[in-house]
Write a protein that holds these residues in place. Structure first.
Motif, PDB file in Angstrom:
ATOM      1  N   UNK A  63       0.815  -1.212   0.000  1.00 50.03           N
ATOM      2  CA  UNK A  63       0.000   0.000   0.000  1.00 50.03           C
ATOM      3  C   UNK A  63       0.850   1.264   0.000  1.00 50.03           C
ATOM      4  N   UNK A  64       1.917   1.297   0.789  1.00 52.92           N
ATOM      5  CA  UNK A  64       2.706   2.520   0.916  1.00 52.92           C
ATOM      6  C   UNK A  64       3.396   2.898  -0.390  1.00 52.92           C
ATOM      7  N   UNK A  65       4.091   1.933  -0.997  1.00 56.80           N
ATOM      8  CA  UNK A  65       4.781   2.214  -2.256  1.00 56.80           C
ATOM      9  C   UNK A  65       3.787   2.590  -3.336  1.00 56.80           C
ATOM     10  N   UNK A  66       2.661   1.868  -3.376  1.00 55.96           N
ATOM     11  CA  UNK A  66       1.639   2.149  -4.393  1.00 55.96           C
ATOM     12  C   UNK A  66       1.007   3.519  -4.178  1.00 55.96           C
ATOM     13  N   UNK A  67       0.769   3.891  -2.921  1.00 48.35           N
ATOM     14  CA  UNK A  67       0.161   5.185  -2.624  1.00 48.35           C
ATOM     15  C   UNK A  67       1.069   6.333  -3.029  1.00 48.35           C
ATOM     16  N   UNK A  68       2.346   6.245  -2.700  1.00 46.09           N
ATOM     17  CA  UNK A  68       3.266   7.323  -3.050  1.00 46.09           C
ATOM     18  C   UNK A  68       3.439   7.430  -4.562  1.00 46.09           C
ATOM     19  N   UNK A  69       3.500   6.286  -5.239  1.00 45.41           N
ATOM     20  CA  UNK A  69       3.601   6.309  -6.694  1.00 45.41           C
ATOM     21  C   UNK A  69       2.323   6.851  -7.315  1.00 45.41           C
ATOM     22  N   UNK A  70       1.172   6.434  -6.781  1.00 42.88           N
ATOM     23  CA  UNK A  70      -0.121   6.863  -7.332  1.00 42.88           C
ATOM     24  C   UNK A  70      -0.310   8.362  -7.233  1.00 42.88           C
ATOM     25  N   UNK A  71       0.038   8.953  -6.079  1.00 42.22           N
ATOM     26  CA  UNK A  71      -0.156  10.397  -5.962  1.00 42.22           C
ATOM     27  C   UNK A  71       0.789  11.142  -6.909  1.00 42.22           C
ATOM     28  N   UNK A  72       1.980  10.574  -7.141  1.00 40.84           N
ATOM     29  CA  UNK A  72       2.884  11.186  -8.110  1.00 40.84           C
ATOM     30  C   UNK A  72       2.321  11.127  -9.522  1.00 40.84           C
ATOM     31  N   UNK A  73       1.725   9.988  -9.862  1.00 34.28           N
ATOM     32  CA  UNK A  73       1.110   9.846 -11.182  1.00 34.28           C
ATOM     33  C   UNK A  73      -0.066  10.805 -11.340  1.00 34.28           C
ATOM     34  N   UNK A  87      -2.911   5.986   6.183  1.00 37.00           N
ATOM     35  CA  UNK A  87      -2.687   7.429   6.071  1.00 37.00           C
ATOM     36  C   UNK A  87      -2.199   7.809   4.676  1.00 37.00           C
ATOM     37  N   UNK A  88      -1.262   7.040   4.134  1.00 37.67           N
ATOM     38  CA  UNK A  88      -0.718   7.383   2.824  1.00 37.67           C
ATOM     39  C   UNK A  88      -1.671   7.014   1.685  1.00 37.67           C
ATOM     40  N   UNK A  89      -2.436   5.945   1.857  1.00 40.59           N
ATOM     41  CA  UNK A  89      -3.370   5.531   0.806  1.00 40.59           C
ATOM     42  C   UNK A  89      -4.493   6.545   0.615  1.00 40.59           C
ATOM     43  N   UNK A  90      -4.894   7.223   1.687  1.00 47.70           N
ATOM     44  CA  UNK A  90      -6.018   8.156   1.591  1.00 47.70           C
ATOM     45  C   UNK A  90      -5.761   9.243   0.553  1.00 47.70           C
ATOM     46  N   UNK A  91      -4.511   9.696   0.424  1.00 43.93           N
ATOM     47  CA  UNK A  91      -4.220  10.815  -0.481  1.00 43.93           C
ATOM     48  C   UNK A  91      -4.629  10.491  -1.923  1.00 43.93           C
ATOM     49  N   UNK A  92      -4.095   9.426  -2.538  1.00 40.70           N
ATOM     50  CA  UNK A  92      -4.530   9.147  -3.920  1.00 40.70           C
ATOM     51  C   UNK A  92      -5.944   8.617  -4.019  1.00 40.70           C
TER      52      UNK A  92
END
Length: 452
Positions: A245-255, A306-311
């Protein structure tokens, strides 16, 4: 900071227009109608009222999640009030907690970014002039603090929320630590051949490059290309410990920041497969991996959520907007779902209770039809008896023989009397001599209480 909640909640009530995230047709359906709000509901419940685990880093991520979902204004204010204490803030932004010698530009940039996004003053917080300190921490090659991509990205994002954003030199600094394949590494400081890109740092750097604008365009293009190449078929990202989830969330918000909606949509769809639904003990939370690690799974949910909520909210760190945030955190929706299930069950039970009615109608039609048939047969039998003599000869329409008249009359009268007696018994409801039932219930009342 006493006025933070008021400033947050009285901000221009802009409509919540989230980016349109394309979710593949084969993706699993979201477990909630509002997955970000459901996640925020679980996340807020993990706070002790002021912070999360009494840890500034974790608490900042949690606050950013609430801001992205535009809920929990009261909780955001309480947490930032807690962090505004120098005794709490100094150990986080000053590694040695003794002044600028151990100043952590990345941590300070993250505080500045969060405070500004919530509507507070990022230039003077917790006794630290954050903007001045971060700006002064820029190195000769354009990076900030320890020279890593992560510290530089947070410094850039924090300064982007002030009146003095990072200059073009910051874009040169990120380019200096960019890996040869276009991505970024969390610890590398020279971008050499041994630089191994990771999706977490690359996603963060992409948002910083978007915030820098044109000076960061070249680095942005190659960073986004690396992210898209690193995405798994199911939309997830692997930060070295499997898709999570964390890696995917940070990548997703960047995308999302880079307007790569198709790739971002696939990443969000993957994240939703990691969200616990209403049948679990932690509805709304996100698991780090699926299946969860039996030893560390529970401990990883907080940061993953917490990080998943952003994207999942359709937001990104380059443009995150908390305008019009609600002061409270809404319920996760499970209560309404449970009520709906109960209503459905009641409706089903009510439907089954009335299912006897069609059968009762059919039965009544059959009974009435049988009665009509019985009466018709008996009427025919009575007519036959009236038209035959004792020997069974048909007498209708012919004159009796002279010698038979005196003997036939009593027999015919007897037959007629028998038929009349049968009719009288039928009318009285008595059983026929052969034991067949009449159209009425027995006198013992055995039919009493049956469905009407």
């Amino acid at each position: 900071m006493r006025q933070l909640a008021g400033r947050l909640l009285t901000a221009a009530a802009l409509p919540v227009t989230l980016l349109s995230v394309a979710v593949p047709a084969h993706a699993q359906s979201a477990p909630f109608e509002q997955p970000a709000e459901a996640a925020a509901s679980w996340l807020a419940a993990q706070s002790d009222g002021t912070a999360w685990n009494q840890d500034p880093a974790t608490s900042l991520d949690a606050v950013l999640g609430l801001l992205a979902a535009r809920v929990g204004g009261d909780q955001v204010e309480a947490t930032l009030q807690w962090l505004n204490d120098p005794a709490i803030l100094d150990p986080y932004v000053n590694t040695a907690a003794d002044g600028a010698a151990g100043f952590n530009a990345g941590s300070a940039g993250k505080v500045m970014y969060t405070v500004a996004t919530a509507g507070g003053d990022p230039t003077d917080f917790g006794g630290v002039k954050l903007a001045d300190e971060v700006a002064a921490a820029q190195t000769a090659n354009g990076t900030y603090g320890d020279g890593t991509a992560g510290s530089t990205a947070w410094a850039v994002l924090g300064l982007s929320r002030t009146d003095t954003p990072a200059a073009e030199t910051a874009a040169a600094g990120l380019a200096a630590v960019q890996c040869p394949d276009g991505g970024f590494n969390y610890a590398d400081v020279d971008g050499g051949d041994d630089c191994v890109s990771d999706p977490d740092t690359t996603g963060l750097a992409v948002s910083a490059l978007v915030a820098l604008g044109e000076p960061g365009a070249a680095s942005l293009e190659s960073a986004v290309a690396w992210l898209e190449s690193a995405q798994a078929e199911d939309g997830g990202f692997d930060g070295g410990f499997g898709e999570n989830a964390n890696s995917t969330a940070m990548a997703a918000q960047g995308l999302l920041a880079a307007d790569r909606s198709e790739a971002a949509g696939r990443a969000v769809a993957f994240l939703l497969t990691l969200q616990f639904d209403c049948s679990s003990d932690v509805p709304g939370a996100f698991m780090y991996t699926n299946p969860e690690d039996p030893e560390f799974g529970e401990a990883t949910r907080l940061l993953a959520t917490a990080q998943a909520i952003v994207p999942v909210s359709g937001q990104n760190l380059a443009t995150l907007d908390a305008s019009g945030a609600d002061s409270e955190v809404p319920a996760n929706g499970c209560e309404a779902a449970d009520a709906g299930d109960a209503t459905t069950a009641a409706e089903e039970e009510d439907g089954s209770g009335s299912s006897w009615l069609p059968w009762a109608i059919v039965a009544a039609v059959v009974v009435v039809g049988a009665l009509i048939l019985v009466f018709a047969l008996r009427a025919r039998r009575g007519g036959d008896s009236a038209g035959r003599d004792a020997a069974g000869n048909d007498t209708a329409g012919s004159a009796p023989a002279a010698g038979a008249a005196t003997g036939a009359a009593p027999v015919a009268d007897e037959a007629a009397g028998s038929a009349a007696a049968d009719e009288a018994k039928d009318a009285a409801g008595e059983p026929d001599p052969d034991g067949s039932a009449s159209g009425e219930p027995e006198a013992d009342g055995s039919d009493e209480g049956k469905d009407k």
